[in-house]
Design a protein around this motif. Structure first.
Motif, mmCIF file in Angstrom:
data_model
loop_
_atom_site.group_PDB
_atom_site.id
_atom_site.type_symbol
_atom_site.label_atom_id
_atom_site.label_comp_id
_atom_site.label_asym_id
_atom_site.label_seq_id
_atom_site.Cartn_x
_atom_site.Cartn_y
_atom_site.Cartn_z
ATOM 1 N N ASN A 111 -2.904 2.666 -13.796
ATOM 2 C CA ASN A 111 -3.556 2.890 -12.275
ATOM 3 C C ASN A 111 -3.301 1.615 -11.586
ATOM 4 O O ASN A 111 -1.990 0.842 -11.637
ATOM 5 N N THR A 112 -3.665 1.677 -10.391
ATOM 6 C CA THR A 112 -3.350 0.723 -9.360
ATOM 7 C C THR A 112 -3.779 -0.701 -10.084
ATOM 8 O O THR A 112 -2.840 -1.634 -9.878
ATOM 9 N N THR A 113 -4.732 -0.968 -10.484
ATOM 10 C CA THR A 113 -5.331 -2.272 -11.144
ATOM 11 C C THR A 113 -4.182 -2.575 -12.183
ATOM 12 O O THR A 113 -3.858 -3.788 -12.081
ATOM 13 N N ASP A 218 -1.758 -2.532 -1.539
ATOM 14 C CA ASP A 218 -2.612 -1.757 -2.419
ATOM 15 C C ASP A 218 -2.992 -0.511 -1.778
ATOM 16 O O ASP A 218 -3.639 -0.216 -0.859
ATOM 17 N N ALA A 219 -2.136 0.414 -2.086
ATOM 18 C CA ALA A 219 -2.277 1.761 -1.573
ATOM 19 C C ALA A 219 -2.897 3.026 -2.233
ATOM 20 O O ALA A 219 -2.762 4.065 -1.904
ATOM 21 N N ALA A 220 -4.011 2.638 -2.916
ATOM 22 C CA ALA A 220 -4.774 3.555 -3.705
ATOM 23 C C ALA A 220 -5.465 4.601 -2.910
ATOM 24 O O ALA A 220 -5.783 5.574 -3.160
ATOM 25 N N GLN A 221 -5.853 3.950 -1.659
ATOM 26 C CA GLN A 221 -6.681 4.888 -0.554
ATOM 27 C C GLN A 221 -5.633 5.412 0.639
ATOM 28 O O GLN A 221 -6.313 5.784 1.267
ATOM 29 N N SER A 222 -4.532 5.196 0.555
ATOM 30 C CA SER A 222 -3.862 5.865 1.519
ATOM 31 C C SER A 222 -2.695 6.719 1.120
ATOM 32 O O SER A 222 -2.413 7.769 1.630
ATOM 33 N N VAL A 223 -2.023 6.383 0.159
ATOM 34 C CA VAL A 223 -0.873 7.378 -0.567
ATOM 35 C C VAL A 223 -1.578 8.942 -0.739
ATOM 36 O O VAL A 223 -0.969 9.756 -0.721
ATOM 37 N N PRO A 224 -2.857 9.069 -1.409
ATOM 38 C CA PRO A 224 -3.114 10.218 -1.609
ATOM 39 C C PRO A 224 -3.509 10.956 -0.032
ATOM 40 O O PRO A 224 -3.644 12.403 -0.300
ATOM 41 N N ASP A 236 7.410 -5.190 -0.396
ATOM 42 C CA ASP A 236 7.986 -5.285 -1.630
ATOM 43 C C ASP A 236 7.430 -4.791 -2.906
ATOM 44 O O ASP A 236 8.010 -4.371 -3.687
ATOM 45 N N PHE A 237 6.067 -4.583 -2.828
ATOM 46 C CA PHE A 237 5.538 -4.009 -3.935
ATOM 47 C C PHE A 237 4.398 -3.152 -3.074
ATOM 48 O O PHE A 237 3.861 -3.327 -2.140
ATOM 49 N N LEU A 238 3.897 -1.903 -4.067
ATOM 50 C CA LEU A 238 2.936 -0.904 -3.560
ATOM 51 C C LEU A 238 2.555 -0.107 -4.772
ATOM 52 O O LEU A 238 3.320 0.142 -5.547
ATOM 53 N N ALA A 239 1.114 0.126 -4.555
ATOM 54 C CA ALA A 239 0.620 0.535 -5.961
ATOM 55 C C ALA A 239 -0.296 1.771 -5.640
ATOM 56 O O ALA A 239 -1.077 1.427 -4.505
ATOM 57 N N PHE A 240 -0.382 2.588 -6.460
ATOM 58 C CA PHE A 240 -1.448 3.780 -6.232
ATOM 59 C C PHE A 240 -1.721 4.522 -7.523
ATOM 60 O O PHE A 240 -1.230 4.406 -8.631
#
Lengths: 425, 141
Positions: A111-113, A218-224, A236-240
């Motif tokens: 997950n993002t975490t 932290d793109a957990a609420q944007s990529v979706p 440089d880093f992005l997570a979802f």
């Protein structure tokens, strides 16, 4: 013209892909005192916590288990080949979706975490030390806040927080003050899961890069729910996480620049991430496998890719437009109720969620009462305790929307919030 | 209504809006604070005992939280007056739901029993049977 006529795609057709939306829950507000029932239509407004899973994604997971279940990268046999190809190609699908250069830049995580922790351990513990600093925002989710806070304690690096303005925006002047030549990492949430604020990641990336710092979104609420391109954001880093975007739980992605991932040492050791092992030493597999130790979440990875294909078939611009429509409508309708306080930016400038409190009604009580009306919302601190401390509240209620939500569902929320308020006043 | 709204009967709302024994004691035998980490509810219980330390003579509480936790603490504070310390020790979750007189949904039981937990932990710490550092709660100086 009704708001429904502005829907950017056929929402009813999309709802048909989610059988769970047809189920009944809770009790019946029309027959008070009869205890729990199972006769109220579900109104699911807790999508920032997790989204539902459409049939094509459930089918993709079932097809894997029914048709070609096998471990990846191990067998010469046909099932293993089929599973390996599907799992590897899932990385390509994710890479294309966020504009990465290729599968080398996409690491599947839980997950993002976990993605945040991967960078914190593999990069942070190596690179940070006394005199360095990491810049976060006051609206970070605990996934980022706790992780960097603890890495800061272990390395001696200072952890700084960009203030949030009274309107719920990041104070960019404060950001420019905090980010200096000792800054090694800027880690900021793209869309706040508590305030709905859409943060100017590209602008923060410029600030970070001007000082030779890295930036993690932290793109957990944007990529979706909106088009996200790692090149346009210059991160440089992005997570979802997959489960917030029509995919299964247990799968998420870390995007990292290939040059950075190349230099980083593995975070987890074990099988599948090695090239050659002797009793004395080991060498690592190529990217992204170097960071995917052990048997990965194969079905979930395949389901993740199916979810992205599902979203792309609707179109991310259309999903974003639909969320904008619902957020603005919900904001205006809730704001019109006496005693309702909404947190964060105005209704026409936020992600698809609204956090609020009703004067005299604790968020947990509100959520319990809404449950009787079949309405699922989140109540609590939404993993942003320090932000809630700043707001001077212990909890808030949050309604969060997704592609299948409707104006009628928001009307049901607004009516029920009014009923709850009447009960307490 | 279903379980959710059914919890909010008049008695609960009355105790929530007009909490009984709300405040602090001048000279409590013990003071204990507890927090429900899942929702942030906080309750402080202050208890005065008789000279034999067997019977509860006075109770005051303060707190911040939902209607269920606050009403439960208020009703408990009334019930604790004159109760023996042994009876306090013996209070269980069923006693609390019976006292509240409503069904408490599973996700909210922690709210309902917070006040009881704080009173019981406070009494145990006072008797030296519980290490304050090993509770989720802390004893006020």
């Amino acid at each position: 013209m009704g708001v429904q006529e502005q829907y950017p795609f056929d929402v009813e057709a999309a709802r048909a892909d989610f059988p769970i939306l047809d189920r009944k829950v809770g009790g019946d507000p029309e027959t008070p005192g009869e205890g729990p029932g199972d006769d109220t239509p579900l109104v699911y407004l807790d999508n920032a916590a997790t989204s539902h899973t459409p049939d094509p994604v459930v089918d993709a997971i079932a097809d894997y288990y029914r048709g070609y279940n096998a471990n990846v990268h191990r067998g010469i046999h046909q099932l293993s080949q089929e599973a390996s190809v599907a799992y590897e190609e899932a990385h390509d699908t994710v890479a294309d979706f966020v504009g990465a250069d290729g599968r080398e830049e996409i690491i599947f995580t839980k997950n993002t975490t976990e993605a945040m922790n991967l960078v914190a351990y593999a990069w942070g513990l190596e690179e940070l030390g006394p005199g360095d600093n990491v810049v976060l925002s006051e609206m970070e989710h605990h996934a980022s806040l706790v992780t960097w806070q603890q890495i800061g304690k272990r390395t001696g690096a200072d952890v700084r927080f960009v203030e949030v303005t009274d309107e719920g925006y990041l104070d960019m002047n404060h950001a420019a003050e905090l980010i200096d030549d000792d800054t090694e990492m800027v880690s900021v949430v793209h869309v706040s899961n508590a305030l709905g604020t859409i943060n100017p990641i590209a602008e923060l990336a410029d600030l970070a890069h001007d000082h030779d710092a890295l930036i993690f979104a932290d793109a957990a609420q944007s990529v979706p729910n909106r088009p996200v391109d790692v090149k346009a954001l210059d991160v440089d880093f992005l997570a979802f996480s997959g489960h917030k975007m029509c995919g299964p739980t247990g799968i998420g992605a870390l995007y990292g620049r290939e040059s950075l991932l190349d230099e980083m040492q593995p975070y987890l050791y074990g099988g599948d991430m090695i090239r050659r092992v002797s009793f004395e030493d080991s060498t690592w597999e190529d990217l992204p496998w170097k960071f995917e130790a052990g048997t990965p979440s194969i079905a979930q990875g395949i389901g993740f890719a199916a979810a992205i294909e599902y979203l792309e078939a609707i179109g991310m611009e259309r999903i974003e437009a639909h969320e904008d429509l619902l957020a603005a409508y919900a904001y205006d309708e809730l704001a019109a109720i006496d005693g309702v306080e909404i947190y964060g930016p105005p209704g026409d400038d936020r992600g698809g969620l609204v956090s609020f409190n009703v004067d005299g009604v604790h968020a947990h009580d509100l959520s319990s009462i809404l449950n009787d009306y079949g309405i699922a919302i989140r109540a609590g601190d939404h993993c942003t305790q320090p932000l809630h401390d700043e707001l001077g509240i212990s909890a808030s209620a949050r309604a969060s929307f997704y592609l299948y939500n409707t104006v009628e569902e928001i009307d049901a929320l607004v009516d029920a919030v009014g009923e709850a308020r009447d009960l307490f006043v | 209504m279903g379980l959710g709204s059914d919890m909010y009967r008049q008695q609960i709302l009355d105790h929530y809006k007009n909490p009984r024994n709300y405040g602090e004691l001048e000279d409590p035998d013990f003071t204990h604070v507890g927090e429900n980490p899942s929702c942030g509810d906080t309750i402080q219980m202050e208890v005065a005992l008789d000279d034999a330390e067997e019977t509860i003579e006075a109770v005051r509480f303060t707190g911040d939280g939902c209607a269920i936790s606050m009403a439960s603490a208020s009703m408990l504070s009334e019930r604790l007056h004159g109760m023996s310390v042994d009876e306090l020790d013996a209070l269980d979750t069923d006693d609390i739901t019976e006292m509240l007189g409503v069904d408490i949904s599973p996700m909210r039981v922690k709210c309902a029993v917070l006040g009881r937990q704080v009173a019981q932990d406070g009494a145990k710490i006072h008797r030296g049977e519980l290490d304050p550092d090993r509770t989720r709660t802390k004893t006020e100086e």
